[in-house]
Design a protein around this motif. Structure first.
Motif, short mmCIF file in Angstrom:
data_model
loop_
_atom_site.label_atom_id
_atom_site.label_comp_id
_atom_site.label_asym_id
_atom_site.label_seq_id
_atom_site.Cartn_x
_atom_site.Cartn_y
_atom_site.Cartn_z
N GLN A 1 4.97 14.00 1.69
CA GLN A 1 4.14 12.96 1.07
C GLN A 1 4.38 11.57 1.65
OE1 GLN A 1 5.01 13.15 -3.10
NE2 GLN A 1 4.45 15.31 -3.23
N ASN B 1 3.52 10.07 4.38
CA ASN B 1 2.44 9.33 5.07
C ASN B 1 1.26 9.12 4.15
OD1 ASN B 1 3.81 9.15 7.52
ND2 ASN B 1 3.30 11.28 7.95
N GLU B 2 1.48 8.47 3.01
CA GLU B 2 0.38 8.29 2.05
C GLU B 2 -0.58 7.23 2.50
OE1 GLU B 2 1.94 5.87 -1.54
OE2 GLU B 2 3.51 7.21 -0.93
N SER C 1 0.80 -1.22 0.00
CA SER C 1 0.00 0.00 0.00
C SER C 1 0.84 1.27 0.00
CB SER C 1 -0.92 -0.01 1.22
OG SER C 1 -0.13 -0.18 2.37
N ASN C 2 2.15 1.19 0.25
CA ASN C 2 2.96 2.41 0.21
C ASN C 2 4.24 2.19 -0.59
OD1 ASN C 2 5.26 1.67 2.07
ND2 ASN C 2 3.48 1.28 3.39
N ALA C 3 4.91 3.30 -0.93
CA ALA C 3 6.07 3.25 -1.82
C ALA C 3 7.21 2.43 -1.23
CB ALA C 3 6.54 4.67 -2.13
N THR C 4 7.42 2.51 0.08
CA THR C 4 8.51 1.75 0.71
C THR C 4 8.27 0.25 0.54
OG1 THR C 4 8.79 3.50 2.33
CG2 THR C 4 9.76 1.37 2.86
N GLU D 1 13.21 4.46 2.84
CA GLU D 1 12.25 5.25 3.60
C GLU D 1 12.94 6.43 4.29
OE1 GLU D 1 8.51 3.76 5.87
OE2 GLU D 1 10.17 3.74 7.28
#
Lengths: 104, 233
Positions: free
Chosen positions: B230, B232-233, B176-179, B219
């Motif tokens: 940005q 905390n997407e 769900s996130n870029a990391t 991260e």
């Protein structure tokens, strides 16, 4: 040998579960520990995937019906098919790809 | 219907959903070379899905005992965090604490977290989900492992594709996130590179371990970079 892995793995996993109930609060609440524990499942599931898809019996890279199954699984996940549906679609795809002789 | 009854009904529904997934575990365990007793021992004693799939995955590709146990343990680390969180809500002691630890998994913790407005409801959700998943996951495993024995060669039915598909389906909701996405891509690339070079099972540990390290570094860079608003997407 499989029993050793089954029991050793089970003991390790239970110990990890129990650890959470006995560990002092200040240790696990550290932000760096939280980041690492959040990323571990992502990294290990991702690493397991290509090994299960692309490695043949001789330990070398091979392209076979499993890859076709995985592509269909990916499409199924994008289409929000539930877990069991994804597994069934991947298996059926691999079985059909083999039965029709498209891929080994 | 009382609130408590509604929570229990939802918890049993979660258990029923994991039963279907237990069937696939039982079937692929047999395809990986386990006996039905060994598959059942994993579901009863290990009782944490991703670790169980990891263990049979390493064994199925000819990996050693240590590599299999390590892969299962790494995927079980998150249960420590869950237990740490649940301990503050459950206040369990003695034998109850051992039982709580055994049913501390994604589903029971997730359901409890969904009802944390009331500690009593959170406890109901935790125990109802934990127990129903335990019973139905084990029932599913039994069905799957006995059913697989009737099938013959697992590859003919494409069951060898079921294992990586299960990993992909377990991974999917975590991207769900870029990391997470960066870490997954690095792990995949490293696993492919390492596999022809290292003994079976070891590439998973090397690729997984390095990917976690690089993911943390990624991260860290993002948090300090120009797009820090940005993260905390």
């Amino acid at each position: 040998m499989i029993w050793v892995a089954v029991l050793g793995g089970s003991i390790s996993c239970f110990a990890l579960k129990l650890l959470g109930y006995v560990i002092p609060e200040r240790f696990l609440a550290h932000p760096n520990i939280m980041r690492v524990t959040a990323l571990i499942p992502v990294a290990f599931l991702a690493a397991l995937m290509p090994v299960q898809t692309l490695i043949g019996g001789d330990g070398q890279l091979v392209i076979d019906a499993r890859l076709a199954g995985m592509l269909v699984a990916l499409i199924a996940l994008i289409l929000r098919v539930p877990f069991l549906g994804v597994i069934v679609l991947a298996s059926v795809t691999a079985a059909l790809t083999r039965a029709t002789g498209l891929m080994p | 219907m009382t609130e408590r009854a509604t929570i229990i009904r939802d918890s049993v529904a979660v258990g029923a959903a994991t039963a279907a997934y237990g069937i696939s575990f039982g079937a692929v365990a047999i395809a990986s070379g386990l006996s039905p007793f060994q598959a059942q021992a994993l579901s009863g004693l290990m009782f944490t899905g991703a670790s169980q799939f990891a263990l049979i995955g390493v064994i199925g590709t000819g990996g050693g005992v240590l590599a299999a146990v390590a892969a299962a343990a790494f995927l079980g680390v998150r249960n420590s965090l869950y237990g740490f969180h649940m301990a503050t809500i459950l206040h369990v002691r003695g034998a109850q604490r051992l039982a709580a630890a055994q049913v501390t998994i994604d589903e029971s913790t997730g359901m409890a977290m969904g009802h944390e407005d009331s500690p009593a409801n959170a406890r109901t959700a935790f125990w109802a989900t934990g127990i129903s998943v335990f019973v139905l996951w084990n029932a599913g495993t039994l069905l799957g492992s006995l059913g697989a024995g009737l099938l013959g060669d697992p590859a003919r039915w494409g069951l060898d594709a079921a294992i990586p598909a299960a990993f992909l389906a377990l991974l999917w909701p975590r991207l769900s996130n870029a990391t997470a996405r960066f870490t997954a891509v690095i792990a995949i690339i490293l696993a492919i590179i390492a596999t022809p070079l290292l003994p079976p099972g070891v590439p998973i540990l090397v690729a997984g371990g390095c990917a976690v390290g690089l993911g943390i570094a990624f991260e860290h860079r993002r948090n300090r970079g120009p797009h820090s608003t940005q993260v905390n997407e």
